[in-house]
Design an enzyme around this catalytic site. Sequence first.
Site, PDB file in Angstrom:
ATOM      1  N   GLU A 126      25.113  28.393 -42.457  1.00 40.55           N
ATOM      2  CA  GLU A 126      23.810  28.624 -41.818  1.00 40.55           C
ATOM      3  C   GLU A 126      22.655  28.347 -42.787  1.00 40.55           C
ATOM      4  O   GLU A 126      21.603  27.856 -42.374  1.00 40.55           O
ATOM      5  CB  GLU A 126      23.723  30.046 -41.262  1.00 40.55           C
ATOM      6  CG  GLU A 126      24.809  30.409 -40.237  1.00 40.55           C
ATOM      7  CD  GLU A 126      25.010  29.385 -39.132  1.00 40.55           C
ATOM      8  OE1 GLU A 126      24.056  28.674 -38.774  1.00 40.55           O
ATOM      9  OE2 GLU A 126      26.149  29.278 -38.634  1.00 40.55           O
ATOM     10  N   HIS A 129      21.852  24.818 -42.717  1.00 37.63           N
ATOM     11  CA  HIS A 129      20.997  24.483 -41.571  1.00 37.63           C
ATOM     12  C   HIS A 129      19.515  24.630 -41.934  1.00 37.63           C
ATOM     13  O   HIS A 129      18.693  23.822 -41.528  1.00 37.63           O
ATOM     14  CB  HIS A 129      21.293  25.396 -40.378  1.00 37.63           C
ATOM     15  CG  HIS A 129      22.394  24.909 -39.482  1.00 37.63           C
ATOM     16  ND1 HIS A 129      22.297  23.746 -38.744  1.00 37.63           N
ATOM     17  CD2 HIS A 129      23.612  25.417 -39.191  1.00 37.63           C
ATOM     18  CE1 HIS A 129      23.416  23.587 -38.039  1.00 37.63           C
ATOM     19  NE2 HIS A 129      24.236  24.579 -38.298  1.00 37.63           N
TER      20      HIS A 129
HETATM   21 ZN   LIG Z   1      26.113  24.815 -37.601  1.00 36.37          ZN
END
Ligand SMILES: [Zn+2]
Length: 135
Positions: A126, A129
């Site tokens: 994450e 991201h």
């Molecule tokens: Zn992802």
Amino acid sequence: MIKPIVSGTAIFTKAATATKEDLPIAYDLLDTLKANQARCVGMAANMIGCNKAIIVVGLGPMLFAMMNPVITKRSGKYETEEGCLSLTGVRKCIRYQQIEVEYQDLNMKKCHRKFEGYIAQIIQHEIDHCHGIVI
Ligand SMILES: [Zn+2]
């Protein structure tokens, strides 16, 4: 509020620093993750179209948000494969068994925590991201 999951160029953009004003995004992200928990263990704000450094992690009953997470230490490098809601299929990637993360909680309080194993892997995915990196 549950938000639709976006794809396309929005998710390849580096996220901006999140502030107190962005806290509603964190709550939307938690709601959206809850609604998708059958197929998803974590989400970043850009997956719901908000370009801010906010992630949520949901592993079983453990569900929490991190504002502006930064990995400060990592150890135990390994190679694995991951999938992502924003892609089809899986891709190879490098992760670390143990990480230390600095972030702010939903009170904007500075936190420093150690994570290991699967939950550490989700957090690394994450945080990528937030840098516009999809695996
Ligand atoms: Zn992802």
